[in-house]
Design a protein around this motif. Structure first.
Motif, PDB file in Angstrom:
ATOM      1  N   ARG A   1       0.841  -1.222   0.000  1.00 24.03           N
ATOM      2  CA  ARG A   1       0.000   0.000   0.000  1.00 24.03           C
ATOM      3  C   ARG A   1       0.865   1.255   0.000  1.00 24.03           C
ATOM      4  O   ARG A   1       0.647   2.166  -0.827  1.00 24.03           O
ATOM      5  CB  ARG A   1      -0.896  -0.013   1.237  1.00 24.03           C
ATOM      6  CG  ARG A   1      -1.753   1.250   1.418  1.00 24.03           C
ATOM      7  CD  ARG A   1      -2.231   1.371   2.864  1.00 24.03           C
ATOM      8  NE  ARG A   1      -1.095   1.508   3.791  1.00 24.03           N
ATOM      9  CZ  ARG A   1      -1.168   1.270   5.092  1.00 24.03           C
ATOM     10  NH1 ARG A   1      -2.306   0.874   5.639  1.00 24.03           N
ATOM     11  NH2 ARG A   1      -0.084   1.419   5.858  1.00 24.03           N
TER      12      ARG A   1
ATOM     13  N   TYR B   1       2.767   1.795  -3.340  1.00 24.03           N
ATOM     14  CA  TYR B   1       1.924   2.340  -4.409  1.00 24.03           C
ATOM     15  C   TYR B   1       1.629   3.822  -4.173  1.00 24.03           C
ATOM     16  O   TYR B   1       1.567   4.607  -5.120  1.00 24.03           O
ATOM     17  CB  TYR B   1       0.637   1.525  -4.541  1.00 24.03           C
ATOM     18  CG  TYR B   1       0.691   0.535  -5.678  1.00 24.03           C
ATOM     19  CD1 TYR B   1       0.084   0.803  -6.897  1.00 24.03           C
ATOM     20  CD2 TYR B   1       1.386  -0.666  -5.547  1.00 24.03           C
ATOM     21  CE1 TYR B   1       0.153  -0.087  -7.955  1.00 24.03           C
ATOM     22  CE2 TYR B   1       1.468  -1.567  -6.592  1.00 24.03           C
ATOM     23  CZ  TYR B   1       0.845  -1.275  -7.803  1.00 24.03           C
ATOM     24  OH  TYR B   1       0.932  -2.149  -8.849  1.00 24.03           O
ATOM     25  N   LYS B   2       1.457   4.205  -2.929  1.00 27.09           N
ATOM     26  CA  LYS B   2       1.193   5.604  -2.617  1.00 27.09           C
ATOM     27  C   LYS B   2       2.418   6.466  -2.886  1.00 27.09           C
ATOM     28  O   LYS B   2       2.330   7.535  -3.508  1.00 27.09           O
ATOM     29  CB  LYS B   2       0.778   5.729  -1.149  1.00 27.09           C
ATOM     30  CG  LYS B   2       0.417   7.154  -0.722  1.00 27.09           C
ATOM     31  CD  LYS B   2      -0.824   7.654  -1.428  1.00 27.09           C
ATOM     32  CE  LYS B   2      -1.251   9.013  -0.914  1.00 27.09           C
ATOM     33  NZ  LYS B   2      -2.418   9.545  -1.658  1.00 27.09           N
TER      34      LYS B   2
ATOM     35  N   TYR C   1       3.634   5.656  -7.053  1.00 25.75           N
ATOM     36  CA  TYR C   1       2.658   5.773  -8.145  1.00 25.75           C
ATOM     37  C   TYR C   1       1.546   6.774  -7.856  1.00 25.75           C
ATOM     38  O   TYR C   1       0.697   7.006  -8.727  1.00 25.75           O
ATOM     39  CB  TYR C   1       2.001   4.414  -8.417  1.00 25.75           C
ATOM     40  CG  TYR C   1       2.908   3.309  -8.892  1.00 25.75           C
ATOM     41  CD1 TYR C   1       3.674   3.434 -10.048  1.00 25.75           C
ATOM     42  CD2 TYR C   1       2.971   2.094  -8.207  1.00 25.75           C
ATOM     43  CE1 TYR C   1       4.476   2.396 -10.494  1.00 25.75           C
ATOM     44  CE2 TYR C   1       3.764   1.049  -8.640  1.00 25.75           C
ATOM     45  CZ  TYR C   1       4.520   1.206  -9.794  1.00 25.75           C
ATOM     46  OH  TYR C   1       5.312   0.164 -10.235  1.00 25.75           O
TER      47      TYR C   1
ATOM     48  N   VAL D   1      -0.990   6.226  -5.957  1.00 19.16           N
ATOM     49  CA  VAL D   1      -2.208   5.411  -5.996  1.00 19.16           C
ATOM     50  C   VAL D   1      -2.585   5.026  -4.569  1.00 19.16           C
ATOM     51  O   VAL D   1      -1.749   4.523  -3.812  1.00 19.16           O
ATOM     52  CB  VAL D   1      -2.004   4.135  -6.846  1.00 19.16           C
ATOM     53  CG1 VAL D   1      -3.183   3.184  -6.695  1.00 19.16           C
ATOM     54  CG2 VAL D   1      -1.794   4.501  -8.311  1.00 19.16           C
TER      55      VAL D   1
ATOM     56  N   SER E   1       1.439   3.672 -13.033  1.00 21.57           N
ATOM     57  CA  SER E   1       0.487   2.606 -12.730  1.00 21.57           C
ATOM     58  C   SER E   1      -0.839   2.959 -13.372  1.00 21.57           C
ATOM     59  O   SER E   1      -1.306   4.095 -13.271  1.00 21.57           O
ATOM     60  CB  SER E   1       0.300   2.448 -11.218  1.00 21.57           C
ATOM     61  OG  SER E   1      -0.822   1.620 -10.939  1.00 21.57           O
TER      62      SER E   1
ATOM     63  N   LYS F   1      -3.655   4.624 -11.293  1.00 24.13           N
ATOM     64  CA  LYS F   1      -3.694   6.054 -10.993  1.00 24.13           C
ATOM     65  C   LYS F   1      -4.843   6.735 -11.741  1.00 24.13           C
ATOM     66  O   LYS F   1      -5.327   7.787 -11.317  1.00 24.13           O
ATOM     67  CB  LYS F   1      -2.363   6.704 -11.383  1.00 24.13           C
ATOM     68  CG  LYS F   1      -2.249   8.168 -10.996  1.00 24.13           C
ATOM     69  CD  LYS F   1      -0.889   8.741 -11.388  1.00 24.13           C
ATOM     70  CE  LYS F   1      -0.794  10.213 -11.043  1.00 24.13           C
ATOM     71  NZ  LYS F   1       0.516  10.805 -11.449  1.00 24.13           N
TER      72      LYS F   1
ATOM     73  N   GLU G   1      -3.997  -4.755 -11.702  1.00 25.42           N
ATOM     74  CA  GLU G   1      -2.586  -4.565 -12.049  1.00 25.42           C
ATOM     75  C   GLU G   1      -1.740  -5.594 -11.320  1.00 25.42           C
ATOM     76  O   GLU G   1      -1.833  -5.769 -10.101  1.00 25.42           O
ATOM     77  CB  GLU G   1      -2.106  -3.161 -11.698  1.00 25.42           C
ATOM     78  CG  GLU G   1      -0.640  -2.927 -12.085  1.00 25.42           C
ATOM     79  CD  GLU G   1      -0.270  -1.469 -12.178  1.00 25.42           C
ATOM     80  OE1 GLU G   1      -0.419  -0.889 -13.266  1.00 25.42           O
ATOM     81  OE2 GLU G   1       0.156  -0.909 -11.148  1.00 25.42           O
TER      82      GLU G   1
ATOM     83  N   ASN H   1       2.106  -6.728 -10.310  1.00 19.85           N
ATOM     84  CA  ASN H   1       3.420  -6.140 -10.102  1.00 19.85           C
ATOM     85  C   ASN H   1       4.309  -7.190  -9.451  1.00 19.85           C
ATOM     86  O   ASN H   1       3.829  -8.241  -9.019  1.00 19.85           O
ATOM     87  CB  ASN H   1       3.328  -4.874  -9.254  1.00 19.85           C
ATOM     88  CG  ASN H   1       4.303  -3.800  -9.697  1.00 19.85           C
ATOM     89  OD1 ASN H   1       5.442  -4.104 -10.069  1.00 19.85           O
ATOM     90  ND2 ASN H   1       3.872  -2.548  -9.663  1.00 19.85           N
TER      91      ASN H   1
ATOM     92  N   CYS I   1      -3.394  -5.984  -7.653  1.00 21.87           N
ATOM     93  CA  CYS I   1      -4.144  -4.916  -6.989  1.00 21.87           C
ATOM     94  C   CYS I   1      -5.367  -4.563  -7.828  1.00 21.87           C
ATOM     95  O   CYS I   1      -5.303  -4.551  -9.061  1.00 21.87           O
ATOM     96  CB  CYS I   1      -3.268  -3.676  -6.809  1.00 21.87           C
ATOM     97  SG  CYS I   1      -1.730  -3.984  -5.909  1.00 21.87           S
TER      98      CYS I   1
END
Length: 384
Positions: A79, A82-83, A86, A88, A218, A221, A231, A233, A250
């Protein structure tokens, strides 16, 4: 004699599985083979990741079964990753599912969403496993062609003119393997609109976004996408952890729960120390990627020199850990790869294995030392 299942009738042994037997036989016979064919990073994982792995071996619960959805620490690390990288936002409890490598996810997703006879849009050229798994689940592969003129992006307008009523899933992969092409926010927005209009689940396979790329992307987004997009990864490429088999998928809670039905019946949660090490990797700052890319940039420069010496023409602005190049006029990709193998003791990947649109190209890997690449250049120039 017990016959094999019919689902294997259209599935062949993976090209590299057979070809590498030939390469190993040449090595065993004393040939000094330089392997530029495989995308398995030769660099070491971060030292603090290995330390965390070793430390976690002593955890009292390390050797027990682990949660199917992974540890909370690992999901939280995904988490935050990604934040931070990306931009996200993901819910660590409901929108993230750790995997034993993203390749596993291709099978799980296909089994979760595809019925016999459903159609799947697959890039040509593209990762061969998309086609193999589609055949294994007895769905129908429908290929969409990519080419240099179109920037190796799908022509969505042309695709929309086809009968898409049976298409349920579409594989995309940006940064793209094998061509190194990238996608931008505008393309992803158009792709999402296409998916919503035609009720198609888009799966972006995204393991190369940090390699020779200063702007990792990503598809998640894009606003309002989670119901129609998944997605994949992986830590294999970006953190040099291919053998650890650690990936993730995700997306929306409902789609993740659907995949979970397959995963919980096919495997278990991954080994606790692997998850602890992976969480540590995902917490590394951007300096890790910058340092890796300095190495890959030097290797890329040498591979471009090698391509020029072989009269191959590389595509421009490539990302990821490969160089995609057109073979000399009059050569086939397979024939040229065999020529390089037996003339220069050098192994590369022929473009045809990625689909008909890959014919006429070869793929050089950056997963070997600069010294090895320099030696390959030397061999070619010596015989010129």
């Amino acid at each position: 004699m017990v016959l094999q299942a019919r689902r294997l009738d259209n599935v062949q042994e993976y090209y590299f599985s057979g070809k590498l037997r030939e390469v190993r036989a040449l090595e065993a016979a004393g040939k000094p083979i330089i392997n530029l064919g495989i995308g398995s990073p030769d660099l070491a994982p971060p030292q603090q990741v290995i330390s965390k792995l070793n430390e976690a071996l002593s955890n009292p619960g390390a050797h027990q079964y682990q949660p199917y959805k992974g540890t909370a620490e690992f999901r939280n690390a995904i988490r935050d990753f990604y934040k931070n990288h990306y931009s996200v936002a993901l819910n660590a409890e409901t929108e993230i599912l750790p995997l034993m490598g993203s390749k596993e996810g291709i099978t799980h997703i296909s089994m979760a969403f595809l019925n016999e006879g459903d159609q799947v849009l697959i890039p040509n050229p593209g990762y061969p496993t998309y086609s193999s798994v589609t055949n294994l689940v007895e769905a129908e592969a429908v290929y969409y062609e990519l080419n240099a003129e179109g920037g190796w992006l799908p022509d969505l307008k042309k695709l929309a003119e086809k009968d898409l009523s049976k298409v349920k899933l579409m594989w995309v992969n940006y940064p793209h393997m094998p061509t190194g092409a990238s996608a931008n926010d505008e393309f992803f927005a158009e792709l999402i609109a296409f998916a919503k209009k035609h009720e198609i689940l888009i799966v972006n396979d995204n393991p190369y976004s940090f390699i020779l790329n200063d702007n990792p992307q990503s598809i998640l987004k894009t606003e309002g996408v989670k119901e129609v997009v998944l997605e994949l990864n992986s830590l294999s490429k970006s953190f040099n952890m291919a053998g650890w088999r650690i990936g993730m998928v995700c997306g929306s809670e409902s789609n993740i729960d659907t995949i979970l039905k397959v995963k919980t019946n096919m495997d278990s949660g991954m080994f606790f120390p692997l998850q602890a090490g992976a969480a540590e990797a995902l917490r590394l700052d951007k300096k890790w990627f910058a340092d890796q890319n300095k190495i890959y940039k030097s290797r890329k420069d040498k591979v471009l020199e090698l391509a020029a010496a072989l009269n191959c023409v590389p595509e421009k602005d490539q990302q990821g850990m490969f160089i995609w190049a057109r073979v000399p006029e009059g050569k086939t990709s397979e024939g040229f790869v065999d020529e390089l193998l037996h003339t220069y003791d050098m192994f590369t990947a022929p473009g045809f294995i990625f689909g008909s649109q890959g014919e006429g190209y070869i793929r050089f890997s950056l997963c070997t030392s600069e010294e090895n690449i320099a030696e390959a250049v030397k061999r070619v120039k010596k015989s010129a």
